[in-house]
Design an enzyme around this catalytic site. Sequence first.
Site, short mmCIF file in Angstrom:
data_model
loop_
_atom_site.label_atom_id
_atom_site.label_comp_id
_atom_site.label_asym_id
_atom_site.label_seq_id
_atom_site.Cartn_x
_atom_site.Cartn_y
_atom_site.Cartn_z
N HIS A 135 -28.38 -67.74 73.93
CA HIS A 135 -29.74 -67.49 74.40
C HIS A 135 -29.81 -67.62 75.93
O HIS A 135 -30.42 -66.80 76.60
CB HIS A 135 -30.72 -68.53 73.83
CG HIS A 135 -30.92 -68.47 72.35
ND1 HIS A 135 -30.84 -69.58 71.55
CD2 HIS A 135 -31.22 -67.44 71.53
CE1 HIS A 135 -31.09 -69.24 70.29
NE2 HIS A 135 -31.32 -67.94 70.25
N LYS A 147 -37.68 -67.75 58.56
CA LYS A 147 -36.80 -68.91 58.72
C LYS A 147 -37.49 -70.20 58.27
O LYS A 147 -38.56 -70.54 58.77
CB LYS A 147 -36.37 -69.04 60.19
CG LYS A 147 -35.37 -67.97 60.59
CD LYS A 147 -34.82 -68.21 61.98
CE LYS A 147 -33.83 -67.11 62.37
NZ LYS A 147 -33.52 -67.12 63.80
O1 PNS Z 1 -34.80 -65.79 67.10
P1 PNS Z 1 -35.38 -64.96 66.01
O2 PNS Z 1 -35.75 -65.81 64.82
O3 PNS Z 1 -34.50 -63.80 65.62
O4 PNS Z 1 -36.72 -64.31 66.61
C1 PNS Z 1 -37.60 -63.57 65.80
C2 PNS Z 1 -39.02 -63.61 66.41
C3 PNS Z 1 -39.52 -65.04 66.47
C4 PNS Z 1 -38.97 -63.00 67.79
C5 PNS Z 1 -39.93 -62.75 65.47
O5 PNS Z 1 -39.96 -63.29 64.20
C6 PNS Z 1 -41.35 -62.63 66.05
O6 PNS Z 1 -41.60 -61.79 66.89
N1 PNS Z 1 -42.29 -63.51 65.60
C7 PNS Z 1 -43.65 -63.52 66.08
C8 PNS Z 1 -44.61 -62.92 65.05
C9 PNS Z 1 -44.54 -61.40 65.07
O7 PNS Z 1 -45.00 -60.74 65.97
N2 PNS Z 1 -43.91 -60.85 64.00
C10 PNS Z 1 -43.77 -59.43 63.85
C11 PNS Z 1 -42.56 -58.91 64.58
S1 PNS Z 1 -42.41 -57.16 64.30
#
Ligand code: PNS
Length: 163
Positions: free
Chosen positions: A18, A42
Site C-alpha cells: 500500500h 471483508k
Molecule cells: O482494500 P480493498 O478491500 O480491496 O478496498 C475495497 C474498497 C474499500 C475500496 C471498496 O470496497 C469500496 O470502495 N468501498 C466503499 C463503498 C463503495 O463505494 N462500494 C462500491 C464500490 S463499486
Amino acid sequence: MERIAVCPGSFDPVTLGHLDIITRASKLFDRVIVLVSKNIMKKGESFTPQERKEMIQCVTKDLQNVAVDISDGLLANYVKEAGAIAIVKGLRAVSDFEYEFQMALANRKLYEGAETVFLTTTAENMYLSSSVVKQIAAFGGDISHFVPPEILGVIEKRLIKER
Ligand code: PNS
C-alpha cells in the site's frame, strides 16, 4: 486547479505494498487522500477505522501532500465531494483484475467526474496483502518484510493477541 486523487482501501493493516502505491501516487497528483473505507465483503476486522487511519498517518508523515480520512459511505460520493479527479488503486496479479474492473465501472457509473487509475505493483509486493500479513502473524511468522517498521510492533501486538 489542484489535482486531487483518492486512494481507497480497507488497509487492515496498511502494508509496504500500500505504502508503495501511496508514495507513487503522491508524485503524480498535487494531493492524495488515502481513504480508509468499508469493504462489505471483508469480515473479521483486526483494527478499527481510527487505528488504521493513525497507522497510515504514521507511515506517510514525510509525504507532505498526503492526507488520511475515513469514510463509511460510497466511494463515488466521497470522490465527488472532495473534488478529486482520480481514484488510485494498486494492481497485483491478474486475479485482482476482474474485481477492480467491476469496481472501476461501477464507480464511473456513479460519478463520471473521476477516472480510476491503476498502478502496477512492484515485483516484491506482488503477493502481498493485508490478509497474507494476518495469516503469517497468526502462525507466529515474521511479518517485518511486509509492513512498515514504524508500525510493526503495534501490528504484531494486536495480531498475536488475536491468536
Ligand atoms: O482494500 P480493498 O478491500 O480491496 O478496498 C475495497 C474498497 C474499500 C475500496 C471498496 O470496497 C469500496 O470502495 N468501498 C466503499 C463503498 C463503495 O463505494 N462500494 C462500491 C464500490 S463499486
